[in-house]
Every structure is written in C-alpha cells, then in structure tokens.
Design an enzyme around this catalytic site. Structure first.
Site, PDB file in Angstrom:
ATOM      1  CB  SER A   1     -35.684 -25.256 -21.962  1.00  0.00           C
ATOM      2  OG  SER A   1     -34.702 -24.318 -22.374  1.00  0.00           O
TER       3      SER A   1
ATOM      4  CG  HIS B   1     -38.250 -25.700 -18.990  1.00  0.00           C
ATOM      5  ND1 HIS B   1     -39.275 -25.679 -19.914  1.00  0.00           N
ATOM      6  CD2 HIS B   1     -37.519 -24.580 -19.221  1.00  0.00           C
ATOM      7  CE1 HIS B   1     -39.166 -24.605 -20.671  1.00  0.00           C
ATOM      8  NE2 HIS B   1     -38.109 -23.921 -20.271  1.00  0.00           N
TER       9      HIS B   1
ATOM     10  CE  LYS C   1     -40.374 -22.063 -18.909  1.00  0.00           C
ATOM     11  NZ  LYS C   1     -40.313 -20.662 -18.383  1.00  0.00           N
TER      12      LYS C   1
END
Length: 452
Positions: free
Chosen positions: A242, A270, A302
């Site tokens: 990230s 991610h 996310k």
C-alpha cells in the site's frame, strides 16, 4: 533521544531537542499556573526513592513527546496540518473537503462501490431485518445468514474451502498470526510488511526475520540457513504493497514455501478488486490455484465497501480460528449491515467486470503521465496505488497543502511511517477517476514541485 534523531521533518537532533524542551517548558508553565507544577522527589541515599509523578502522566509518555515535536515543528515552519481533513459526503473520485469539492485521491474506494445504490440499499435492508449490531460474539449471539453468505463468497473468490470474517482488518492479522504461531516458530516477512503483521508476530512470541522487499532469493537463503532451528515457519507477503504500489512474484514464493515446508500467507487488502481480470486478486493475476497459498487475508473496507477483515483457507484453518482465536471468539460479530454491503459489493464487482478493467486503465494512465512529467513514482506497478516521492516530510506536507489549494485532495506519508528521504504523497486511484482529472492532477503536482 536516540529515537528522535532519525530524521523527523529533516531536522537535526539538536533542533528536535530544542523543540522538546520548548514544549516541556510551555507545559510546565501552564501546570505551575494551575498550581500543579511537576516535581521529581528523590529520597536520600540508602532510602527508597519515591516514584516520579511523570510515571503516571500521559503527557510524559515518550510517544507523546514525539507528537509534540511534530506539532511544534509544523508551527515553527508555518505548515498547516494536512491530517484529519473534514469530508462531507461519500469519498470517491471527488469529495467535499472543508466545504469545497475536490478531486480526491485519499480513498480506498477503488471500484466506486461505497455509495453505490445497490450496496447502500443492501445495508439498509439488513438494518431493517437484523438491526445495527449482532450484540455479541457469534458463538454467543449465533449466526446471521448474511455473515455466512459473505464468508462463502469470499472463500469462492480465493478458491478456498471456507472463510471467517473479523470486525477489524488490522485485528485480523494480529489475532490470526498471534494465535496460530508461538515461541518455537519462525515468521519471515517482507521488509515493507504492514504493521498489523508485525503486531501479530509480536503477540505470537515467534522469532521474526525480515527479508529485503520482494527479494525471494534472500528469503530462500534465510530458509536454507535457519529453517532447521524451528518447528512451524510462516512466510508473509502482501498482494499489493500500500505504500509503494508494487507486488511480489507470487509463484516464486509458492515454490519456496513448498520446498522448505513452510506456510505462506498473502495479505490481499489492496489487491482484491484490483488485480486479476475479475478483481479476484494476485492469484488470478498469476493464474495460480487458491490452495497454493495457505492463508489468504483481506479487508472489507476497500474494494468491498464495508468494514472488517477476513481469513480464507482450508477448513481446518477456519474452524480453528472460529472456535479458538481470541480476536474472533471474544469479539462481537460483524454487523449485518456491513456484511450485507460487502456481499453486495462483491456481486456488483462480478456482474460489472468493467469496473476492474477501468481501474487498471486509469491506474496505468496516472503512472504513465506522472513519469512523463518527471515525477518519482518509486516502485509503483500501476495498480491502484501510485506514490510521488518528495524527498522530505516538509516538502510532502507543503505539496499536499498546495494541491488542496488547487482543489486536489491527497495525503502525505511522512516520517516515521516511511524514512525521511522517502516521504511521499500517496495517490489511490479509483475506476471513477477520469483522464481529465488525472491530467489536471499530474500537471498540478509538477508545477507545485517546481515552486517548492
């Protein structure tokens, strides 16, 4: 003072000591004015020394002193605080920051599903049916169908037998690693691994070794040298890192873990929704089977537009965590509205693969344009995360503030989160960003950097 001499805002150790002293003097004057001046009482030699009042005051904790240094340094340099900016409404490709609409690059809303009508409606329906909380841990309060549906969908994405959902992504790594491994074990991790993994290793009591970022050859050498000293061995990497936006050569790590009889854990916080044709993550990207990795970890906050984390893997692993891991057993179950939101986000992602494809296209476009303008994008591979390295914390903060003045919201990453010389702005790309927004942003960065 050693910890403070590492490079905060590029200040020298002497400058930081001066700031600390100034902060302490200000606080002492304030305490004295209130009739509460600090004292340190020492008993005569040979007698028991009285405990200092400092040892029961939060404002005397070393970590708090570091915060004071940061605040005072920013005040001295007349730099506005770029953190905790107020967002009003849904944060996507744009966001209303302090009452002004901005192009937004500080959101993990990669697939633009947070705020999607179907996702929001699913959460609202779950509130009407189940309420806002399940009110206890799942072993105590029982299951809700929506919780199990979400876990089955996650298991399917990873090609795993089952999955278990936790109420916090950070706590997922802490409690899973902390519970599964112990003092006779070894955990090997990438040098840039997330804090949650490090906290989990610390809790476990396992021996810890790091290997240089994405360097599978260095990992192999460590295993050849040390594997025989331990019982279980865990290797931990991330799908997309990230801070840097790059990824490991996963097949290499799978091969190494097999030959050295180790477990392999991949943190896909991610990379789910980002990598692979359908957004199924780094396994789909490389075309490997889900069973090739022992522990899949991911977060729901996310691409999946909810909150929490999960572990996917073989049935024995999931059963073990569900019945014994403290972070699941003694923690409240995921609220039905959050489970419903994430489940619906998965369904939309599967039904609309163009979101994943557009995210990848926009991410590559940002990276290409940034390189054309001579920006230092570090290790980024053009998957949803693109850093722009600035060289110092001061420069990163000033650049962030300059961009906000031009209607662009992006957060700086400064020391101690990264080394001082690697301070950066970190751009999170969404499938909702337009090429025009990216062009405007990259040009603004280049111009602001020249001015700074």
């Amino acid at each position: 003072m050693n910890k403070l001499n590492k490079g905060l805002f590029g200040l020298s150790g002497k400058a930081k000591e001066t700031l600390i002293q100034k902060a302490l003097e200000q606080r002492s004057a304030k305490a004295a004015a209130q009739g509460d001046a600090e004292t340190v009482r020492r008993a005569p030699a040979g007698r028991r020394r009285e405990v200092s009042d400092d040892l029961c005051r939060f404002d005397k904790l070393p970590g708090y002193k570091e915060l004071l240094v940061q605040k005072l340094a920013a005040d001295e340099l007349k730099i506005d605080n770029p953190f905790f900016r107020l967002h009003e409404g849904t944060a996507s490709a744009t966001s209303v920051v302090n009452g002004v609409e901005c192009i937004n690059f500080s959101s993990y809303n990669y697939l633009d599903l947070s705020g999607h009508p179907r996702v929001s409606e699913a959460a609202k329906d779950a509130i009407d049916r189940y309420g806002t909380s399940v009110s206890a841990s799942r072993p105590v309060s029982g299951e809700r169908p929506i919780q199990r549906e979400l876990e089955q969908a996650l298991a399917s994405i990873h090609g795993a037998e089952d999955a278990v959902v936790f109420v916090s992504g950070h706590a997922t790594n802490v409690t899973s690693i902390g519970y599964l491994f112990g003092p006779r074990d070894l955990v090997l991790h990438d040098a840039l691994i997330h804090n949650s993994v490090l906290q989990g290793i610390q809790l476990s009591g396992a021996f810890r070794l790091s290997f240089p970022h994405n360097d599978w050859q260095a990992l192999e050498r460590l295993l050849e040298q040390r594997r025989h000293e331990f019982e279980r061995v865990l290797i931990v990497v991330e799908g997309i890192y990230s801070m840097d936006g790059d990824h490991p050569d996963l097949p290499r790590f799978v091969d190494i873990k097999r030959r050295h009889k180790a477990f392999l854990m991949v943190d896909e916080a991610h990379s789910i929704g980002v990598m692979g044709e359908r957004g199924y993550g780094i396994a789909e990207h490389y075309g490997i089977a889900g069973r090739d990795v022992d522990i899949w970890m991911g977060t729901l906050s996310k691409s999946m537009s909810g909150c929490g984390g999960y572990i996917a893997g073989e049935q024995a692993l999931i059963d073990h965590l569900k019945f014994s891991a403290p972070g699941f057993l003694y923690s409240v179950g995921i609220p039905a509205p959050m489970a419903a939101a994430s489940l619906e986000a998965i369904r939309v992602m599967e039904e609309e693969p163009q979101r994943v494809q557009q995210l990848c296209a926009r991410s590559r476009y940002f990276l290409e344009r940034a390189k054309e303008r001579g920006l230092d994008t570090g290790l980024s591979a053009g998957y949803s995360v693109v850093p722009v390295l600035c060289g110092s914390s001061i420069k990163a903060v000033k650049l962030s503030n300059r961009l906000l003045e031009r209607g662009i919201n992006v957060q700086p990453i400064v020391y101690p989160a990264v080394e001082e010389k690697l301070a950066r702005l970190r751009f999170f790309i969404s499938c909702a960003h337009t090429e025009a927004q990216i062009d405007t942003t990259v040009d603004a960065i280049a111009e602001a950097l020249q001015q700074l």
